[in-house]
Scaffold this active site. Sequence first.
Site, PDB file in Angstrom:
ATOM      1  N   GLU B 141       0.814  -1.219   0.000  1.00 41.75           N
ATOM      2  CA  GLU B 141       0.000   0.000   0.000  1.00 41.75           C
ATOM      3  C   GLU B 141       0.841   1.259   0.000  1.00 41.75           C
ATOM      4  OE1 GLU B 141      -0.421  -2.434   2.072  1.00 41.75           O
ATOM      5  OE2 GLU B 141      -2.423  -3.204   1.670  1.00 41.75           O
ATOM      6  N   HIS B 210      -9.958  -5.014  10.847  1.00 43.99           N
ATOM      7  CA  HIS B 210     -10.705  -4.776   9.626  1.00 43.99           C
ATOM      8  C   HIS B 210     -11.983  -4.016   9.904  1.00 43.99           C
ATOM      9  CE1 HIS B 210      -7.929  -7.869   8.466  1.00 43.99           C
ATOM     10  NE2 HIS B 210      -8.212  -7.638   7.204  1.00 43.99           N
TER      11      HIS B 210
END
Lengths: 398, 405
Positions: B141, B210
């Site tokens: 990322e 998450h």
Amino acid sequence: MAAATAAAARRVSCSLLRRDHGHLLPLLRPFASSAGGQPQLTVETSVPFTGHKIDPPSRSVDTNPSELLSIFREMSLMRRMEIAADSLYKSKLIRGFCHLYDGQEAVAIGLEAAITKKDAIITAYRDHCIYLARGGSLVESFAELMGRRAGCSKGKGGSMHFYKKESGFFGGHGIVGAQVPLGCGLAFAQRYLKEGTVTFALYGDGAANQGQLFEALNISALWDLPVILVCENNHYGMGTAEWRAAKSPAYYKRGDYVPGLKVDGMDVLAVKQACKFAKEYALQNGPIILEMDTYRYHGHSMSDPGSTYRTRDEITGVRQERDPIERVRKLIVSYELATASELKDIEKEVRKEVDEAIAQAKESPMPDPSELFTNVYVKGFGVEAFGADRKEVKAVLP
Amino acid sequence: MAAALQTAALLSASHNLIDPQRFRVGLLARSLPGRRGSIFVVRADGRTSGFFNAKSRSGNLITNAVATKADASTSSTASKPGHELLLFEALREGLEEEMDRDPHVCVMGEDVGHYGGSYKVTKGLAPKYGDLRVLDTPIAENSFTGMGIGAAMTGLRPVVEGMNMGFLLLAFNQISNNCGMLHYTSGGQFKIPIVIRGPGGVGRQLGAEHSQRLESYFQSIPGLQLVACSTPYNAKGLMKAAIRSENPVVLFEHVLLYNLKERIPDEEYVLCLEEAEMVRPGGHVTILTYSRMRYHVMQAVKTLVNKGYDPEVIDIRSLKPFDLYTIGNSVKKTHRVLIVEECMRTGGIGSSLRAAIIDNFWDYLDAPILCLSSQDVPTPYAGTLEEWTVVQPAQIVAAVEQLCE
């Protein structure tokens, strides 16, 4: 006389097996008894090891019948647990993310066979079986998966957060690649405290492209940390095949100045040999990379069918040719350590054990609402969080 | 039957038009047949930058979409204008239209190409546009966000997808230091027309890492604009606006809202990035919310209306900068404010919003501003605990009652 006939029969049966499935079976050698009464077996791994800047270990692995039988039992237990988790997920008892490990059992078991509970293991989210191998119980696993109080993280962690501090299992991490710097940190502490133990930091082929991995590897090599980076290469990073994510899919070579070893991750004895070798190396010389060539039968997680980016033929092909449990079964049968029906009995027993554990886990209640605020901080800070509608206790400043 | 329903809609629409107090935001002026040249930027007070017809049939637009199943009583779909789709399809439509319109728009992210996107937002785009415009990245990322920013500096318009907003923490350095600052530190030479989007928020038992609600982490970065979509209509509009904007925009989606269904107009439309949306005009109290909490608020509103309250609900949509114009007008009318958000209590969007309202509208407030946010805990996995982490409708009802007494 009887022994000779038996030996002849063994030789015949061995050669028969070799003719039919030569590419599957390791080359068999007759065994000699060791002093302790346990016959010592020497088995060759399926393929030789490939080394990068290091001489690979020998292909011949020493083992004994009880080890092989316990390996078989453990792998069947893991396989059964993952399949049971699959059906629990489909009946909505397990929610959220569930990443299954079936197909990769050989890595967990082989690793465990080579080390002690004082060595540390850290892995990513495909952690159910490694937890089991490190001594976790089935009930705690299923309870955690279902979010119950009896779970290993009291129901607050879920599938991706299994931990067991007493046996050196450090989880259980959801962010891809983030566990590798943590693992190097564990190794740093081991070196600092002069414990004589090592850390195995497991990650996948998808995580191998994370920058933090290379940063941590550089520091570990600089400081001679006893860390072993194990890449469980199942060739797919969720939906992306390794050739589309990595310019160089030879993950054992990516350490460059750090030596590496490529291992057939579906052969449990090869994994054991490699991990033993790696542990000895790391204690002397610092980091080493192991690449386990393995495969997962399920998709990335339960929400991924696993068939949009690979063919069903590929999956069934691997299952037929390289399945780790089948390999051990054939070994046991060919060495006549147990008959095929005895092994089937073990599998039935394992199935029953898993079913009982599920039933017991289902009885465990959900966590109490007050658990929402526990373990945010270590007790003693004197702060209590308060409820959203402001009708509960207000915060108490220390 | 269909005609009768449509006439009824028309009548109620014109009633809405006549009452200036009640008519606010987000209504599409639909007058021209045919699509060419008929894009509208829809503004809060009904002004549009395109063609505008005073007799617009505003009743066709659903301004207060609640996550309920499509009304069985409405007429067959053939007679209603627009087309029905799910929120992730609306995002895809917006993205596709922008990619068609401008060849500089490209998408980067994990599994966005051949896999079709982990939430299917980019499904079908890779075969259509090829590997160079819909890029499958490795799991890195920090680097691909940085590469997106670098590409934006030279004139490309990348749309970077974080598979989950929590993963963008890995790219936080790039977003804060480069994306937000480069326009300033280069004296205006470089523009960063990048869109960073992805789902966040608490889902269904996805675990702590998450289920992060971290809109507020990006809040302090100067140079960034933050928007949060909540309905298919505003998802498509905000996506298009974000791509066309010359500033870096972070578009927050929510994991649980991807399957919302709504009927959106066929014509092309772009929403205003800095605008809030009036969901339900009212008089007693102003409820400010965004993203998934909008639906919890609307559920609470049903109970409140039965109890005799008349809350005004505003979906603030723009998290940075706040639309203090719409919010201020509402505060001046109701004098009571309740903020309902999914962000963390400590340092959340709600706390800055509260400070902004106090700074600007102190004299208009009759009661302290109440802020309901999620607990300052990592999201637990167990379902019951997870429910307690976020604000539930019952708590909203209790808060309004407390405010209005």
